[in-house]
Design a protein around this motif. Structure first.
Motif, PDB file in Angstrom:
ATOM      1  N   LEU A 557      45.112  29.108 104.741  1.00 20.14           N
ATOM      2  CA  LEU A 557      44.063  29.173 103.459  1.00 20.14           C
ATOM      3  C   LEU A 557      43.642  30.022 102.950  1.00 20.14           C
ATOM      4  N   VAL A 558      43.476  31.531 103.528  1.00 18.11           N
ATOM      5  CA  VAL A 558      43.336  32.573 102.754  1.00 18.11           C
ATOM      6  C   VAL A 558      44.648  33.013 101.804  1.00 18.11           C
ATOM      7  N   LEU A 559      45.675  32.626 102.385  1.00 14.52           N
ATOM      8  CA  LEU A 559      47.084  33.014 101.476  1.00 14.52           C
ATOM      9  C   LEU A 559      46.692  31.797 100.288  1.00 14.52           C
ATOM     10  N   ALA A 560      46.543  30.759 100.603  1.00 12.92           N
ATOM     11  CA  ALA A 560      46.498  29.639  99.626  1.00 12.92           C
ATOM     12  C   ALA A 560      45.412  29.961  98.641  1.00 12.92           C
ATOM     13  N   ARG A 561      44.312  30.528  99.047  1.00 16.33           N
ATOM     14  CA  ARG A 561      43.280  30.920  98.001  1.00 16.33           C
ATOM     15  C   ARG A 561      43.794  32.153  97.318  1.00 16.33           C
ATOM     16  N   TRP A 562      44.246  32.920  97.709  1.00 15.46           N
ATOM     17  CA  TRP A 562      44.767  34.436  96.955  1.00 15.46           C
ATOM     18  C   TRP A 562      45.951  33.704  95.946  1.00 15.46           C
ATOM     19  N   THR A 563      46.808  32.980  96.433  1.00 13.30           N
ATOM     20  CA  THR A 563      47.932  32.389  95.667  1.00 13.30           C
ATOM     21  C   THR A 563      47.078  31.616  94.370  1.00 13.30           C
ATOM     22  N   ASN A 564      46.356  30.824  94.761  1.00 14.24           N
ATOM     23  CA  ASN A 564      45.655  30.144  93.636  1.00 14.24           C
ATOM     24  C   ASN A 564      45.148  31.104  92.714  1.00 14.24           C
ATOM     25  N   ARG A 565      44.491  31.881  93.167  1.00 17.42           N
ATOM     26  CA  ARG A 565      43.843  32.897  92.233  1.00 17.42           C
ATOM     27  C   ARG A 565      44.499  34.122  91.606  1.00 17.42           C
ATOM     28  N   PHE A 566      45.615  34.382  92.217  1.00 22.64           N
ATOM     29  CA  PHE A 566      46.375  35.714  91.652  1.00 22.64           C
ATOM     30  C   PHE A 566      48.054  35.049  91.312  1.00 22.64           C
ATOM     31  N   VAL A 567      48.521  34.593  92.063  1.00 23.30           N
ATOM     32  CA  VAL A 567      50.009  34.230  91.955  1.00 23.30           C
ATOM     33  C   VAL A 567      50.042  32.924  90.974  1.00 23.30           C
ATOM     34  N   GLU A 568      49.139  31.963  91.029  1.00 21.15           N
ATOM     35  CA  GLU A 568      49.322  31.011  90.257  1.00 21.15           C
ATOM     36  C   GLU A 568      49.176  31.339  88.779  1.00 21.15           C
ATOM     37  N   GLY A 569      47.908  32.263  88.920  1.00 21.41           N
ATOM     38  CA  GLY A 569      47.693  32.618  87.360  1.00 21.41           C
ATOM     39  C   GLY A 569      48.820  33.386  86.740  1.00 21.41           C
ATOM     40  N   ALA A 570      49.583  34.176  87.494  1.00 22.82           N
ATOM     41  CA  ALA A 570      50.672  35.085  86.987  1.00 22.82           C
ATOM     42  C   ALA A 570      51.865  34.052  86.399  1.00 22.82           C
ATOM     43  N   VAL A 571      52.050  33.030  87.399  1.00 24.30           N
ATOM     44  CA  VAL A 571      53.085  32.088  87.245  1.00 24.30           C
ATOM     45  C   VAL A 571      52.706  31.131  85.788  1.00 24.30           C
ATOM     46  N   ASP A 572      51.309  30.912  85.878  1.00 21.59           N
ATOM     47  CA  ASP A 572      50.925  29.929  84.759  1.00 21.59           C
ATOM     48  C   ASP A 572      51.113  30.995  83.487  1.00 21.59           C
ATOM     49  N   GLY A 573      50.904  32.264  83.498  1.00 19.59           N
ATOM     50  CA  GLY A 573      50.852  32.870  82.061  1.00 19.59           C
ATOM     51  C   GLY A 573      52.274  33.222  81.854  1.00 19.59           C
ATOM     52  N   ALA A 574      53.242  33.645  82.796  1.00 25.30           N
ATOM     53  CA  ALA A 574      54.641  33.468  82.644  1.00 25.30           C
ATOM     54  C   ALA A 574      54.981  32.074  81.855  1.00 25.30           C
ATOM     55  N   VAL A 575      54.688  31.120  82.336  1.00 29.21           N
ATOM     56  CA  VAL A 575      55.362  29.720  81.957  1.00 29.21           C
ATOM     57  C   VAL A 575      54.628  29.667  80.532  1.00 29.21           C
ATOM     58  N   GLU A 576      53.382  30.060  80.326  1.00 28.00           N
ATOM     59  CA  GLU A 576      52.838  29.890  78.963  1.00 28.00           C
ATOM     60  C   GLU A 576      53.493  30.799  78.057  1.00 28.00           C
ATOM     61  N   GLY A 577      54.067  32.045  78.537  1.00 29.83           N
ATOM     62  CA  GLY A 577      54.539  33.057  77.750  1.00 29.83           C
ATOM     63  C   GLY A 577      55.931  32.375  77.140  1.00 29.83           C
ATOM     64  N   VAL A 578      56.659  31.856  78.152  1.00 26.13           N
ATOM     65  CA  VAL A 578      58.074  31.331  77.712  1.00 26.13           C
ATOM     66  C   VAL A 578      58.004  30.228  76.688  1.00 26.13           C
ATOM     67  N   ALA A 579      56.952  29.353  76.934  1.00 29.33           N
ATOM     68  CA  ALA A 579      56.670  28.184  75.957  1.00 29.33           C
ATOM     69  C   ALA A 579      56.174  29.087  74.544  1.00 29.33           C
ATOM     70  N   THR A 580      55.365  29.984  74.601  1.00 34.39           N
ATOM     71  CA  THR A 580      54.957  30.375  73.239  1.00 34.39           C
ATOM     72  C   THR A 580      56.209  31.088  72.354  1.00 34.39           C
ATOM     73  N   ALA A 581      56.850  31.774  73.100  1.00 32.70           N
ATOM     74  CA  ALA A 581      58.226  32.197  72.671  1.00 32.70           C
ATOM     75  C   ALA A 581      59.085  31.249  72.010  1.00 32.70           C
ATOM     76  N   SER A 582      59.239  29.973  73.084  1.00 32.62           N
ATOM     77  CA  SER A 582      60.028  29.024  72.529  1.00 32.62           C
ATOM     78  C   SER A 582      59.488  28.449  71.323  1.00 32.62           C
ATOM     79  N   ARG A 583      58.136  28.300  71.031  1.00 25.38           N
ATOM     80  CA  ARG A 583      57.678  27.688  70.175  1.00 25.38           C
ATOM     81  C   ARG A 583      58.064  28.605  68.835  1.00 25.38           C
ATOM     82  N   ARG A 584      57.854  29.847  69.012  1.00 22.60           N
ATOM     83  CA  ARG A 584      58.051  30.891  67.934  1.00 22.60           C
ATOM     84  C   ARG A 584      59.541  30.811  67.531  1.00 22.60           C
ATOM     85  N   LEU A 585      60.541  30.783  68.436  1.00 22.38           N
ATOM     86  CA  LEU A 585      62.002  30.708  68.134  1.00 22.38           C
ATOM     87  C   LEU A 585      62.001  29.478  67.334  1.00 22.38           C
ATOM     88  N   GLY A 586      61.607  28.391  67.883  1.00 21.90           N
ATOM     89  CA  GLY A 586      61.734  27.099  67.049  1.00 21.90           C
ATOM     90  C   GLY A 586      61.195  27.071  65.578  1.00 21.90           C
TER      91      GLY A 586
END
Length: 619
Positions: A557-586
């Motif tokens: 549960l602790v690992l899940a909460r940490w993952t939800n707070r930090f790792v998931e945010g980083a993954v979400d930011g990376a995915v959003e960055g890729v999406a933003t770059a893709s939109r700009r390239l487009g």
């Protein structure tokens, strides 16, 4: 040919199940119905013993349901059904309208039917199924008075002890399957290869010793005496306890093929006959004495299986069934009349009702091995085989026979004594036994006498041909004379000494009367260690494994909460960055797409110019 055999096992099983399910509303009709079924079953058993039918039905892939009646099982089905009928006739007078008669008679019929399947089974799967039903119904019958904790505890002890030994049958079945595919026929077990042959032999021996109350399992029979006397008369004379001895007689070729199984069976049987004979001599409780003597007498049958004395073993089985069921029923009649089964309190009981006393005397003298009654001659036919090959076994058997005379005459010494009961008053005729009990007792007493000719030619020779055991050694005159003389001498000593029969120190005498502490030893060596291991396993589960699992869950549960707070945010930011770059390239890629031809022409000229410059520079 198959219909009588199907009916033989189906009739008691079906009627027993019907009565057991019907319950109290069927109490009035239960005794007559059960006796009627027993009469019909006895007729079917006699028919089957003459016709030797065999039937087969699908059960499992490669393991059919097979039962058959041959010489050995033919004797058993007649013996079991005859004793069942006598016991049920006695029970009609023993159990009143206030008792749960439908349950009792239904369970008795179910037990009888399972015993019939046991002795007619020709394959291990069928034997296992009937063996289980026999054990379950015996538990229910021993604990028939279930409102009394002591009786239910005794039933539990008997059930758990025999069930522990019954695991040997599963070991034998598993080893037989490992040895090779096939229907697991009892006759084919002897052809297994090593090491499976030894495992099959060991499993069958353990199961047989447990069911027949041989050492070291004998103590369960002492506890089983808490059940009603008719239950003891059936289960512990002609049915349950002889099932193990019958199994060893049936699988004699397997014991011989193993190289050690026959000797093990012979010596365990001989040791049980002597040790439990001593225990019987020390008893002052009538039913406990009969229980110990049952173990001892079954020991003779196990000895017969070990030395290959099938004819003698069968004669011993039939004669013992008649004598012991008679004595158990007499004990039940006296318990009902006087409310005790203690021998000192039954002084003169035979004089109070002389008919029952005379019948008891016939059974006791037969059990004592006195001529001309049946067990005297049966033992000599049995012991003639070890006399040729093992004089030590023969001597041990004679010693056990002497003990049989001692404990049997001990009973007669008390019940015919001009003594006083526990109130200090002389026993008089004012305490009648239940009505209707004399007829079945008389039939069993007549059987004790009528079976004697079966041990002598030409009846013995005919029995040998029926069993297929021709050529076995036969006793000569001096053997009959020796055993008879020893029994008479031991009987005279027992009658003369009376209550002063066992000149042992107090503690040793107490241990002997307490079955040498066999149950205590079982608790010390098996039950207590098992409970300790179980408690340790429970503590390990509660305090280690359970806490480890809870800690693991909390960490997750602790690992899940940490993952939800930090790792998931980083993954979400990376995915959003890729999406933003893709939109700009487009969006950059869409700018040249103006839709005007001269723009596309200018872009092509520029591109070709760049290519040309590159080619010039590269060269």
């Amino acid at each position: 040919m198959s219909a009588p055999l199907w009916t033989l096992i189906g009739l008691p099983l079906g009627a027993g199940a019907l009565l057991a399910v019907a319950g109290r509303p069927a109490d009035r009709a239960a005794p007559l119905l059960a006796v009627g079924v027993s009469v019909a079953t006895l007729g079917l058993a006699i028919t089957a013993s003459l016709q030797h039918p065999a039937v087969e039905a699908p059960l499992m892939e490669g393991l059919p349901f097979r039962i058959a009646v041959d010489g050995l099982s033919g004797v058993l089905v007649v013996t079991v059904t005859a004793v069942t009928l006598a016991v049920l006739l006695f029970s009609m007078a023993e159990f009143g309208a206030h008792d749960a008669r439908a349950r009792f008679f239904g369970l008795m019929l179910l037990f009888s039917g399972s015993m019939l399947v046991t002795v007619t089974a020709t394959t291990l799967p069928v034997l296992l199924m009937s063996w289980e039903v026999m054990g379950a119904t015996s538990w229910a019958l021993i604990g028939y008075w279930w409102r009394e904790p002591e009786r239910t505890a005794a039933a539990g002890t008997a059930f758990l002890t025999t069930r522990a030994a019954d695991l040997g049958l599963y070991l034998a079945a598993g080893a037989a399957l490992a040895a090779g595919p096939g229907p697991l026929t009892l006759d084919g077990l002897a052809y297994s290869d090593e090491p499976w042959l030894s495992f099959v032999t060991a499993g069958l021996l353990i199961a047989a010793f447990g069911k027949s109350a041989q050492l070291p399992f004998s103590f369960w029979l002492s506890r089983a005496m808490q059940g009603p006397s008719p239950v003891s008369a059936l289960l512990h004379s002609a049915a349950m306890v002889v099932a193990g001895a019958y199994l060893l007689l049936r699988t004699g070729p397997l014991l011989d093929a193993s190289g050690w199984g026959a000797d093990a069976a012979a010596w365990v049987g001989a040791a049980t006959a002597v040790v439990l004979g001593v225990v019987a001599v020390a008893q002052t409780d009538l039913k406990q004495l009969l229980a110990a003597s049952t173990c001892a007498q079954i020991g003779f049958m196990v000895l017969a299986a070990g030395v290959g004395a099938t004819t003698g073993g069968v004669l011993q089985l039939m004669a013992h069934a008649a004598a012991k069921s008679l004595l158990f029923l007499v004990a039940g009649a006296w318990l009902t009349a006087w409310g005790t089964q203690q021998l000192p309190e039954l002084r003169g009981a035979a004089r109070a009702h002389r008919t029952v006393g005379v019948l008891c005397t016939v059974g006791a003298l037969s059990l004592a091995g006195l001529p001309p009654l049946s067990l005297w001659a049966a033992k000599d036919v049995l012991l003639a085989v070890p006399l040729e090959d093992s004089p030590r076994l023969y001597a041990t058997g004679l010693a056990a026979a002497v003990l049989s005379a001692v404990y049997s005459v001990k009973v007669l010494r008390f019940v015919w004594d001009f003594g006083r009961d526990r109130t200090g008053q002389r026993i008089t005729d004012g305490r009648p036994v239940p009505r209707g009990t004399v007829a079945p007792l008389t039939l069993l007493a007549l059987a004790c006498i009528a079976l004697t000719p079966a041990a002598f030619p030409p009846v013995r020779d005919a029995l040998g041909r029926y069993l297929g055991t021709q050529g076995q050694p036969s006793p000569v005159i001096w053997e009959f004379a020796l055993s008879g003389a020893l029994a008479l001498a031991a009987s005279a000593v027992a009658w003369r000494r009376g209550a002063r029969l066992v000149p042992l120190p107090g503690p040793l005498k107490a241990e002997t009367a307490n079955w040498f502490g066999l149950e205590r030893a079982a608790h010390l060596l098996l039950v207590s260690p098992t409970l300790r291991i179980a408690r340790a396993a429970a503590a390990l589960d509660d305090h280690v494994l359970d806490r480890a699992l809870l800690a693991s869950a909390r960490g997750t549960l602790v690992l899940a909460r940490w993952t939800n707070r930090f790792v998931e945010g980083a993954v979400d930011g990376a995915v959003e960055g890729v999406a933003t770059a893709s939109r700009r390239l487009g969006s950059w890629a869409r700018r040249p797409q103006t839709g005007q031809l001269h723009h596309y022409l200018a872009q092509a000229v520029a591109a070709f110019s760049v290519v040309a410059v590159v080619l010039v520079l590269v060269r």
